[in-house]
Design a protein around this motif. Structure first.
Motif, PDB file in Angstrom:
ATOM      1  N   SER A 195     -11.362  14.957  -2.420  1.00  9.01           N
ATOM      2  CA  SER A 195     -11.128  16.024  -3.399  1.00  9.01           C
ATOM      3  C   SER A 195     -12.366  16.896  -3.563  1.00  9.01           C
ATOM      4  O   SER A 195     -12.266  18.126  -3.686  1.00  9.01           O
ATOM      5  N   LEU A 196     -13.541  16.274  -3.570  1.00  7.38           N
ATOM      6  CA  LEU A 196     -14.781  17.047  -3.692  1.00  7.38           C
ATOM      7  C   LEU A 196     -14.960  17.963  -2.488  1.00  7.38           C
ATOM      8  O   LEU A 196     -15.358  19.127  -2.635  1.00  7.38           O
ATOM      9  N   HIS A 230     -14.880  22.063  -3.712  1.00  7.03           N
ATOM     10  CA  HIS A 230     -16.185  22.538  -4.187  1.00  7.03           C
ATOM     11  C   HIS A 230     -16.486  23.976  -3.773  1.00  7.03           C
ATOM     12  O   HIS A 230     -17.063  24.743  -4.545  1.00  7.03           O
ATOM     13  N   ALA A 280     -13.506  17.663  -9.028  1.00  4.81           N
ATOM     14  CA  ALA A 280     -13.030  16.765  -7.972  1.00  4.81           C
ATOM     15  C   ALA A 280     -12.461  15.482  -8.566  1.00  4.81           C
ATOM     16  O   ALA A 280     -11.446  14.951  -8.078  1.00  4.81           O
TER      17      ALA A 280
END
Length: 358
Positions: free
Chosen positions: A282-283, A287, A330
């Motif tokens: 997710s990060l 980002h 995230a």
């Protein structure tokens, strides 16, 4: 995985908001430290490929290629791992594009759909405010290609395999003909993924060579920053993949200390590294749009010409705050789109069972 995601995050914060090192007004110890720490973005992606090869490739090697149930389970597992996060990240990035109407970043419907379907870096370009998505199409291609290669090697041949093999050949031809032959190409990066999968075939006999493996990894990173490494990107990435794989082998089956200060430190490190690893995907996919939005707000729409020309304590605080926001987003993303993947899988299985294909 968590450390690799953070390295990518730091790299993109610095390169988006700060001019190249040669263009800085001052090059003191603080600037050198920041640039040294935030220079490993592409290296981290190669590490991602090796880890993916080890984790996903290992799952493939344990499969029964003649079992349709195993194949369905593998396909569903990969789909619920990538699909919800990728689709949500695509929607998230497009929404942030709409918040930057004067930035010159607005993708058309075909590009958006292609990114949601993991076709970026193949038949469409990555979203203009989420360039790291290029590696996701590589991953998805490897998830398809490797089982086909294993099935062909084990002679588990069928008409279904023949159709998938045709698709694999098409993927290779499209990648070679339509995309640049650089360090993001699907075909060129595949050997690094295979190195990770090959670790399952290596006996764990190298624990005493741990310091040698660390030196090899440091040497590979230094080679990547030399003129020879910059001029030969495939050799640079191959040396890093091999050195990192060597390091992984030396830590196979290494127990965590069970008593004393080392045990306490390692226990906390394991806890936090596991948490960071759990949100790493997710990060990775969320980002960059946040960094681009911050650059648009803080530096203006022409931020490429207005980036910071010095590293100060005030700018470092901005970097830390931006990194914290990216990690928080995230975590929320992971909560909604990664952690429920068991629920997603159960729903898909029930639907397939009703259709009597599972």
């Amino acid at each position: 995985r968590g450390l690799a995601a953070v390295l990518v995050l730091l790299f993109h914060i610095r390169t988006t908001l700060v001019v190249p090192y040669e263009s800085l007004d001052a090059r003191g110890w603080l600037a050198r430290a920041v640039f040294s720490i935030s220079t490993f973005g592409h290296d981290a992606v190669i590490i991602f490929f090796v880890l993916s090869g080890y984790l996903v490739g290992g799952a493939v090697l344990r499969m029964d290629m003649a079992s349709s149930r195993d194949l369905w389970d593998y396909g569903i597992d990969r789909g619920v791992r990538i699909g919800p996060v990728l689709i949500a990240a695509t929607v998230f990035a497009v929404m942030l594009q709409r918040l930057m109407p004067l930035s010159g970043c607005a993708d058309n419907g075909l590009t958006i759909l292609g990114n949601a379907l993991a076709l970026q870096n193949l038949v469409v370009r990555p979203l203009c405010n989420d360039l790291p998505l290029w590696s996701i199409s590589n991953e998805v291609a490897y998830y398809i290609v490797f089982p086909v290669l294993v099935a062909a090697a084990t002679r588990a041949f069928s008409m279904r395999l023949a159709l998938v093999l045709t698709s694999v050949v098409l993927i290779g031809l499209l990648s070679v003909s339509l995309t640049p032959l650089d360090d993001t190409n699907i075909v060129i990066d595949f050997p690094f993924w295979l190195i990770g999968a090959a670790l399952w075939l290596v006996p764990a006999r190298f624990q005493r060579l741990r310091w040698l493996a660390l030196l090899a990894l440091a040497g590979a990173l230094l080679f990547g920053r030399s003129e020879l490494g910059k001029a030969n990107f495939w050799l640079r990435d191959a040396s890093l993949a091999a050195a990192f794989s060597f390091l992984l082998v030396t830590f196979f089956n290494r127990p965590i200390p069970q008593a004393g200060i080392r045990a306490a430190v390692m226990g906390h490190a394991a806890k936090w590294s596991r948490w960071l690893a759990d949100i790493s995907f997710s990060l990775y996919v969320t980002h960059y749009p946040l960094i681009k939005l911050y650059a648009y707000v803080a530096l203006g729409s022409g931020h490429q010409a207005a980036r910071y020309t010095a590293i100060t304590s005030r700018i470092l605080l901005q970097f830390a705050g931006l990194a914290a926001v990216c990690i928080l987003v995230a975590f929320c993303f992971s909560l909604f789109f990664e952690q429920p993947r068991r629920m997603f899988k159960n729903g898909i299985v029930r639907r397939l069972q009703r259709l009597q294909v599972y």
